[in-house]
Scaffold this active site. Structure first.
Site, PDB file in Angstrom:
ATOM      1  N   TYR A 183       0.838  -1.195   0.000  1.00  0.00           N
ATOM      2  CA  TYR A 183       0.000   0.000   0.000  1.00  0.00           C
ATOM      3  C   TYR A 183       0.873   1.246   0.000  1.00  0.00           C
ATOM      4  O   TYR A 183       2.025   1.236   0.435  1.00  0.00           O
ATOM      5  CB  TYR A 183      -0.951   0.014   1.206  1.00  0.00           C
ATOM      6  CG  TYR A 183      -0.268   0.188   2.549  1.00  0.00           C
ATOM      7  CD1 TYR A 183      -0.031   1.462   3.085  1.00  0.00           C
ATOM      8  CD2 TYR A 183       0.136  -0.908   3.295  1.00  0.00           C
ATOM      9  CE1 TYR A 183       0.584   1.633   4.315  1.00  0.00           C
ATOM     10  CE2 TYR A 183       0.749  -0.754   4.527  1.00  0.00           C
ATOM     11  CZ  TYR A 183       0.978   0.515   5.037  1.00  0.00           C
ATOM     12  OH  TYR A 183       1.598   0.687   6.260  1.00  0.00           O
ATOM     13  N   CYS A 184       0.313   2.333  -0.523  1.00  0.00           N
ATOM     14  CA  CYS A 184       0.978   3.631  -0.521  1.00  0.00           C
ATOM     15  C   CYS A 184      -0.105   4.702  -0.571  1.00  0.00           C
ATOM     16  O   CYS A 184      -1.288   4.390  -0.434  1.00  0.00           O
ATOM     17  CB  CYS A 184       1.957   3.759  -1.690  1.00  0.00           C
ATOM     18  SG  CYS A 184       1.186   3.575  -3.307  1.00  0.00           S
ATOM     19  N   THR A 185       0.266   5.946  -0.756  1.00  0.00           N
ATOM     20  CA  THR A 185      -0.693   7.047  -0.644  1.00  0.00           C
ATOM     21  C   THR A 185      -1.849   6.922  -1.627  1.00  0.00           C
ATOM     22  O   THR A 185      -3.018   6.856  -1.235  1.00  0.00           O
ATOM     23  CB  THR A 185       0.013   8.393  -0.850  1.00  0.00           C
ATOM     24  OG1 THR A 185       1.105   8.499   0.068  1.00  0.00           O
ATOM     25  CG2 THR A 185      -0.959   9.555  -0.614  1.00  0.00           C
ATOM     26  N   ILE A 212      -4.095   4.355   0.056  1.00  0.00           N
ATOM     27  CA  ILE A 212      -4.651   4.719   1.358  1.00  0.00           C
ATOM     28  C   ILE A 212      -5.805   5.696   1.195  1.00  0.00           C
ATOM     29  O   ILE A 212      -6.785   5.650   1.942  1.00  0.00           O
ATOM     30  CB  ILE A 212      -3.552   5.339   2.248  1.00  0.00           C
ATOM     31  CG1 ILE A 212      -2.400   4.355   2.457  1.00  0.00           C
ATOM     32  CG2 ILE A 212      -4.121   5.777   3.602  1.00  0.00           C
ATOM     33  CD1 ILE A 212      -1.130   5.004   2.972  1.00  0.00           C
TER      34      ILE A 212
END
Length: 297
Positions: A183-185, A212
């Site tokens: 996961y990342c922004t 996210i």
């Protein structure tokens, strides 16, 4: 009173003439008075722009008129004012994210080839109910200080370029036969990270569709996310609801905080968690040349 909005987006799609796209995007943003950062490569586009609502809407419509960008998943969020993005930067790069592995990335009109399976927030919850999942943070380690998924693995990386070394260190070999959710922004870093992991022998790799941001919009602070989200603009950090937990700790005094600030050394790019009180003191990150002379051994 003006209403400000921020758009976060990316698209992996072959672009024959990245420089022409750069000039078009630069002129479009300038004509609308938008600020932000846009990167363009032969693999697609990656951007964050902000400004007054009407101008952002026009940018959204005009960008989607270009056929390769018509299906971009634009993520809208609340802005504050013109200080969110005081400047505009539109550049052509070899990579949309600086992992240092352009040779590992292949794209077609549908996106990155060979990456991890995309999961919507709802599909993520279904997977967690069915399997013992490991969350793998695809951001810089300092971003995770104020917010992350519960029990996530946070790699020891300061830049995306560090992930190659980290993945090849052997630290995470025990995860190669287990389900891993990256996961990342907003999702773009995990498009590449999941591909890198699969190329290095990880057998069951997923990526959070929309990152996210999309998860927070779906579940707020009532799901698996904890804390605030670090962002790369004047806002520094955002939360999804007023109930967001504060998990960050001030680098200086240890008080709970979700505030991110740059090291006081202007030559240093390190970000750190500080409380409102200590932020007034112009703190150093205490790494490398930023360690005060009297503190060195």
């Amino acid at each position: 009173m003006a209403v400000y909005k921020v758009l976060l987006y990316y698209a992996f799609t072959p672009l024959v003439d990245p420089e022409a796209i750069r000039l078009w995007q630069r002129d479009l943003c300038e004509s609308l008075g938008l600020g932000g950062r846009i990167l363009i490569s032969g693999h697609g586009i990656n951007g964050t722009v902000g400004g007054e609502l009407g101008a952002v809407k026009k940018y959204w419509r005009k960008t989607r008129e270009y056929a390769p960008f018509k299906d971009i998943d634009f993520k809208w969020s609340e802005g504050r004012d013109a200080t969110d993005f005081p400047k505009l930067s539109v550049k052509v790069r070899d990579e949309l994210v600086g992992f240092g592995v352009p040779h590992e990335v292949s794209v077609d009109e549908n996106g990155v080839l060979g990456g991890g399976a995309h999961l919507t927030p709802e599909e993520l919850h279904q997977l967690v109910e069915q399997k013992e999942v490991t969350f793998f943070d695809g951001r810089n380690k300092w971003e995770a200080q104020i917010g992350r998924f519960k029990n996530a693995v946070v790699p020891d990386v300061s830049t995306s370029h560090d992930f190659v070394r980290e993945l090849e260190s052997g630290k995470y070999d025990h995860l190669k036969d287990q389900p891993v959710v990256t996961y990342c922004t907003g999702g773009i870093r995990c498009e590449i990270l999941s591909t890198m992991m699969i190329n290095r022998g990880f057998s069951e790799v997923y990526q959070m569709k929309g990152g996210i941001v999309r998860y927070g919009q779906a579940f707020g602070d009532s799901g698996l996310w904890e804390g605030a989200l670090s962002v790369f603009d004047g806002r520094k950090a955002v939360t999804f609801t007023p109930d967001a937990e504060i998990i960050g700790r001030c680098t200086s005094c240890g008080v709970g905080s979700s505030r991110m600030e740059n090291c006081a050394n202007l030559a240093c790019r390190t970000q750190m968690v500080v409380c409102d009180s200590c932020a007034q003191d112009g703190l150093l990150c205490h790494e490398g040349s930023c360690v005060p002379q009297k503190a060195r051994v």
